[in-house]
Design a protein around this motif. Sequence first.
Motif, mmCIF file in Angstrom:
data_model
loop_
_atom_site.group_PDB
_atom_site.id
_atom_site.type_symbol
_atom_site.label_atom_id
_atom_site.label_comp_id
_atom_site.label_asym_id
_atom_site.label_seq_id
_atom_site.Cartn_x
_atom_site.Cartn_y
_atom_site.Cartn_z
ATOM 1 N N LYS A 1 -6.884 18.431 3.466
ATOM 2 C CA LYS A 1 -7.987 17.519 3.755
ATOM 3 C C LYS A 1 -8.028 16.441 2.360
ATOM 4 C CE LYS A 1 -12.787 16.997 4.310
ATOM 5 N NZ LYS A 1 -14.029 17.843 4.778
ATOM 6 N N ARG A 2 -7.945 17.281 0.945
ATOM 7 C CA ARG A 2 -8.089 16.497 0.023
ATOM 8 C C ARG A 2 -6.925 15.633 -0.364
ATOM 9 N NH1 ARG A 2 -10.126 21.766 -1.810
ATOM 10 N NH2 ARG A 2 -8.231 22.217 -2.549
ATOM 11 N N THR A 3 -5.711 16.064 0.063
ATOM 12 C CA THR A 3 -4.513 15.282 -0.271
ATOM 13 C C THR A 3 -4.554 13.981 0.785
ATOM 14 O OG1 THR A 3 -3.415 17.426 -0.439
ATOM 15 C CG2 THR A 3 -2.093 15.497 -0.035
ATOM 16 N N ILE A 4 -5.051 14.115 2.111
ATOM 17 C CA ILE A 4 -5.229 13.150 2.834
ATOM 18 C C ILE A 4 -6.070 12.124 2.299
ATOM 19 C CG2 ILE A 4 -6.329 12.243 4.995
ATOM 20 C CD1 ILE A 4 -5.298 14.935 6.267
ATOM 21 N N ASN A 5 -7.231 12.333 1.668
ATOM 22 C CA ASN A 5 -8.071 11.259 1.047
ATOM 23 C C ASN A 5 -7.455 10.888 -0.306
ATOM 24 O OD1 ASN A 5 -11.096 11.065 2.434
ATOM 25 N ND2 ASN A 5 -10.386 13.290 2.767
ATOM 26 N N LYS A 6 -6.726 11.496 -0.837
ATOM 27 C CA LYS A 6 -5.757 11.002 -1.878
ATOM 28 C C LYS A 6 -4.974 9.955 -1.783
ATOM 29 C CE LYS A 6 -3.626 12.591 -6.041
ATOM 30 N NZ LYS A 6 -3.007 13.723 -7.039
ATOM 31 N N TYR A 7 -4.264 10.162 -0.522
ATOM 32 C CA TYR A 7 -2.888 9.473 -0.631
ATOM 33 C C TYR A 7 -2.881 8.440 0.800
ATOM 34 C CZ TYR A 7 -0.577 12.488 -4.037
ATOM 35 O OH TYR A 7 -0.182 13.128 -5.137
ATOM 36 N N LEU A 8 -3.780 8.933 1.603
ATOM 37 C CA LEU A 8 -3.685 8.065 3.023
ATOM 38 C C LEU A 8 -4.951 6.953 3.263
ATOM 39 C CD1 LEU A 8 -2.329 11.049 5.123
ATOM 40 C CD2 LEU A 8 -1.012 8.911 4.182
ATOM 41 N N TRP A 9 -5.897 6.930 2.146
ATOM 42 C CA TRP A 9 -6.870 6.195 2.103
ATOM 43 C C TRP A 9 -6.325 4.604 1.399
ATOM 44 C CZ3 TRP A 9 -11.570 4.951 4.133
ATOM 45 C CH2 TRP A 9 -12.245 3.959 3.665
ATOM 46 N N ASP A 10 -6.790 3.546 1.960
ATOM 47 C CA ASP A 10 -6.326 2.382 1.210
ATOM 48 C C ASP A 10 -7.787 1.916 0.558
ATOM 49 O OD1 ASP A 10 -6.193 -0.181 0.421
ATOM 50 O OD2 ASP A 10 -4.668 -0.791 1.799
ATOM 51 N N GLU A 11 -8.164 2.104 -0.788
ATOM 52 C CA GLU A 11 -9.128 1.863 -1.379
ATOM 53 C C GLU A 11 -9.632 0.407 -1.286
ATOM 54 O OE1 GLU A 11 -12.937 2.153 -2.918
ATOM 55 O OE2 GLU A 11 -11.528 3.909 -2.134
ATOM 56 N N GLU A 12 -8.713 -0.247 -1.449
ATOM 57 C CA GLU A 12 -8.693 -1.762 -1.365
ATOM 58 C C GLU A 12 -9.493 -2.174 -0.082
ATOM 59 O OE1 GLU A 12 -6.529 -6.081 -2.128
ATOM 60 O OE2 GLU A 12 -5.577 -4.077 -2.912
ATOM 61 N N GLU A 13 -8.722 -1.804 0.997
ATOM 62 C CA GLU A 13 -8.825 -2.308 2.457
ATOM 63 C C GLU A 13 -10.193 -1.435 2.926
ATOM 64 O OE1 GLU A 13 -7.974 -5.059 3.866
ATOM 65 O OE2 GLU A 13 -6.588 -5.413 2.253
ATOM 66 N N LYS A 14 -10.344 -0.373 2.301
ATOM 67 C CA LYS A 14 -11.422 0.619 3.000
ATOM 68 C C LYS A 14 -10.997 1.062 4.285
ATOM 69 C CE LYS A 14 -13.885 -0.143 -0.558
ATOM 70 N NZ LYS A 14 -14.066 0.731 -1.698
ATOM 71 N N VAL A 15 -10.006 1.720 4.444
ATOM 72 C CA VAL A 15 -9.592 2.035 5.685
ATOM 73 C C VAL A 15 -8.344 3.204 5.577
ATOM 74 C CG1 VAL A 15 -7.549 0.407 5.696
ATOM 75 C CG2 VAL A 15 -8.408 1.227 7.808
ATOM 76 N N PHE A 16 -8.183 4.093 6.465
ATOM 77 C CA PHE A 16 -7.166 5.099 6.571
ATOM 78 C C PHE A 16 -5.996 4.425 6.977
ATOM 79 C CE2 PHE A 16 -10.542 8.140 5.862
ATOM 80 C CZ PHE A 16 -10.172 8.875 4.865
ATOM 81 N N ILE A 17 -4.981 4.448 6.271
ATOM 82 C CA ILE A 17 -3.580 3.667 6.900
ATOM 83 C C ILE A 17 -2.887 4.434 7.910
ATOM 84 C CG2 ILE A 17 -3.405 2.680 4.621
ATOM 85 C CD1 ILE A 17 -1.295 4.825 3.839
ATOM 86 N N ASP A 18 -1.989 3.907 8.701
ATOM 87 C CA ASP A 18 -1.243 4.755 9.559
ATOM 88 C C ASP A 18 -0.203 5.747 8.987
ATOM 89 O OD1 ASP A 18 -2.408 3.457 11.606
ATOM 90 O OD2 ASP A 18 -0.759 2.429 12.441
ATOM 91 N N SER A 19 0.282 5.221 7.920
ATOM 92 C CA SER A 19 1.433 6.022 7.421
ATOM 93 C C SER A 19 1.882 5.822 6.081
ATOM 94 C CB SER A 19 2.805 5.846 8.333
ATOM 95 O OG SER A 19 3.177 4.554 8.196
ATOM 96 N N ILE A 20 2.745 6.717 5.489
ATOM 97 C CA ILE A 20 3.535 6.156 4.181
ATOM 98 C C ILE A 20 4.939 6.039 4.570
ATOM 99 C CG2 ILE A 20 4.285 6.954 1.994
ATOM 100 C CD1 ILE A 20 1.557 8.391 1.724
ATOM 101 N N HIS A 21 5.479 4.937 4.183
ATOM 102 C CA HIS A 21 6.798 4.599 4.505
ATOM 103 C C HIS A 21 7.670 5.474 3.379
ATOM 104 C CE1 HIS A 21 5.755 0.340 6.243
ATOM 105 N NE2 HIS A 21 4.903 1.273 6.659
ATOM 106 N N GLU A 22 8.960 5.394 3.850
ATOM 107 C CA GLU A 22 9.973 6.078 3.258
ATOM 108 C C GLU A 22 10.400 5.697 1.697
ATOM 109 O OE1 GLU A 22 9.935 7.806 6.791
ATOM 110 O OE2 GLU A 22 10.000 5.621 6.383
ATOM 111 N N ASN A 23 9.939 4.562 1.255
ATOM 112 C CA ASN A 23 9.864 4.037 -0.052
ATOM 113 C C ASN A 23 8.699 4.288 -0.728
ATOM 114 O OD1 ASN A 23 8.032 2.253 0.869
ATOM 115 N ND2 ASN A 23 9.521 0.309 0.795
ATOM 116 N N GLY A 24 7.838 5.031 -0.231
ATOM 117 C CA GLY A 24 6.583 5.356 -1.015
ATOM 118 C C GLY A 24 5.465 4.608 -0.768
#
Length: 944
Positions: A730-753
């Motif tokens: 849960k902590r990791t999701i909030n660290k890497y999968l939240w777009d702070e600028e857009e204020k939204v959880f993103i669908d995914s992380i692409h292979e290029n990071g």
Amino acid sequence: MEWEANWIWDRSGEHPRNHWSCFRRTFTINSEYEAAVLSISADTKYFVYINDELIGSGPVRGWTSEWYYDQYELSSLKKGKNVIAVLVNHYGIGTMQYIEGRGGLIAQIDFYHQGQLSGQLLTDDRWKTVNHDGFIKQSVKMSNCLSWAEIYNANRFDSNWGKLSFDDSAWTDAEIIGPYEAGPWKTLIPRDIPHLTNEMIIPKGVLSLKAVRPISQHYSVDLKPTFFPGEYDCNSGKMMQSYLVTELHSNQDTTGVMTLTYDAHAGAKWEFTLNGEKYKTQNGKYEKVTLRKGANLLIIDVGGFFHEPTMHLAFTFSEEIKLKAPFSLGEYKFLGFGPFYATTLLQIGKPVDLSIPEENEYTQMKQVTSVNELEAYKKWAKEIPDNHVCTDNVSLLSIFKEDLKTYPFDFQHQNMVLANQSYTNVTPKENGDTEYLIDFGKEYLGHIEFEVEAARGTIFDFFLFESIHHDGRIEHTFSLNNSLRYIAKEGRQIYRSFIPRGFRFMLLTIRNLKTPCKIFNIKVDVTTFPTGNVGTFSSSDYLLNQIWEISKHTVRMCAQDTIIDCPAYEQALWTGDSYNISLMNYYTFGNYDLVKRCLRIISKSVYRSPLPESHVPSGWQNVLTAWSIMWMMACREYYRYTGDIEFIKEVYPELKLTVQRFQDFINKDGLLEISAWNMLDWAPMDTEHKIVTHQNALLVDALRQTAYLASIIGEEEDETTFLTLSEELKRTINKYLWDEEEKVFIDSIHENGSQSKTHSVQTNLIVYLTNCAEGQRRKVIEEYLINPPENFVQIKSPFVLFFYYQALMDLEKNEIVLDNIREIYGYMLENDATTCWEGWELIEGDYSRSHCHAWSAAPTYVFGVLFLGVKPLEPGFTKVAISPNLNGLKWIKGSVPIPQGKIDIYCKDLGTYVDLQITLPEEVEVQITTPKNTRMLINGKRIS
């Protein structure tokens, strides 16, 4: 049960294709007995008769290593001679309900006297057997998910073969395979659910009468045995570079039409060459072509990506065209060239390479224009046996046809659908075949049964489908050959199909009709999981009542020997679908045993794949990550609704193993990273990547749920471990999968990071429901759910709507839920739905891929929670919460199944206060909550 019998088989080999075999054994009863019990199983399906009376069929689906058997108490045996007869259908291929094992039959009758075993009849080499050649083996699969379409010639086999008087002296002796643990069947286990129903339903009416002319020639070619020899699976991901070649021999220069059809999911090239002229076509498109007198070389590029490598070729010319394979010394019609490259890719968690290399000789062969040039590639040529070519494909004949004339028809044409002794008299048409369109009124799943009187050789083609548009256009669906062909013997006859099919509408086409025939009746023997009509709902809103009824009927038609996704296309136990459908079932029928069976079967897939598979038991091995996770959650829900702790103990080893397997897919950043099928919704989400947000969020909740199950069986250490994993993720999701600028959880992380730029309602919905977002982020998501931004990917399937409704009910936005249900399901009803569709947006002009899909029956659950307000507070409903809510209606009433019986609720707005009446079992503790600012009269007692 102590097995003494042996597995036996005929001499057709281990994997005979679409094979139907008869077995018989006569026996004499001289002594007295008090009970006789038949235990029986077969691979793949059996139909057992005692003295020519059908006793039953089976077995239920299961893993080959844990194969099921059935038991019957025999009451029709008589003193003296008797006969047991068994018809066995072995598929010879995997389907999405079956993994190819090998042909086999095992049966044992135990006789009891004074409670003791007094005699036995066992399968051994004294049984007689013969191929039932009334079933035509040159058939096609009903879809890439199902087994073979049924083609039956009543003239080719004696229908009296099950009678005691039948002479089986010309049959051969059966061969013994070995004892009950022999072959692929390591363990035989008893059937764990009751036998399915047999409920005869007659059609509601005949809709039209036409004369039709089908396309003159057609050939459905099964390419898999040629290009994937020895592969009996049903796996998708079959990639190949190959050609199909034939010569079209014409007696004159002529022009006609030709069409190619593949499975709807095929990544075919749609290219062919005729006498050197190249064509680029598409599925089912008529191409105008010219033949010259003599031989015409046809080369079809069958390279590509396939689920089911079958190609359908059809054409019409002014005369019949003869097909002959080049270089063939026999009478073969086709040659396969290749495969220049072939592989089967499995999506089970590890990366797969979807690229197809361009092999030189495959590329070079594209330039071939003559048989002389073809000689250079002769080493690649393989003759395709005629038993891999079907020329009785009823779906092609029913779709690719010309309507010659529409006839007015009087009432006598309705006689075939009336429940009396009348009949419809059918006379030959001046041109073409006779076609009736018949409506059964609702979608059903079952066996077609009919009674006719006809001349020998009269052909009755039944083509079944689900939907007709307002303008009369039929949704045929090219990937579904939902059909039956029956070739009549002389006289009056009854036939009951052996293969169950899902449909609402029937095209009955009568071919080769030289003299009048009579149709006495047509029926469907509906087969569903047996259950009482327990769950109910009605209200002052007629539209909502209709929506409830079609939803409930959908759940029922999708309750078979497992929960299935749909009756027509797949009949498969999809793991993720079953999560939703189980909850719907709890509020409609309370089929707890059926749900438990599904969860148990799913659990065993972890011994074949890294994670619970997407659908089981299946010849298509596949992992859909969200579905794997939902199995864990479904186990928790099952315990919540049943209190069955013994089952949790049984399945816990697989639950724990699944957690451990998921840990193997956690990357260095602490996120779930996996190469598998990432579908959640039929919508353009950005999820074709290894790190997907909704999967990570679902895993957080599944770990919590599994931790709870660990706690109730005393596995405290596991509980702590699973909760720790959940919080870390849960902590990791909030660290890497939240777009702070857009204020939204993103669908995914692409292979290029990089973070995905796609924002979807679905992703944020799942994050919300799994409590992965807290504080201000949770508030932001709540607003997205209440007012979905237009630039977000919107929900496109009723499957995800189920979760959306849950979230909105949690937010007390009941009016949004009801408005959405009225809009989506009202649209289905407006377009003549009797069951819930898989989706609601047009797909190539069709309303939906499937018109009866249980993942869509969310209103059954929603109404039980939103209106009746029934939820278990303690496992197994020992304590229940009831919070009825009229939601603006005048009155509601309904019943909710629970393990102790049912809860009946009636609620009516009387103006000054609301009258509420509740009936429930005495042993159930109840907690009643009333809406705010509402005066209630509960069972005659006024509550403020």
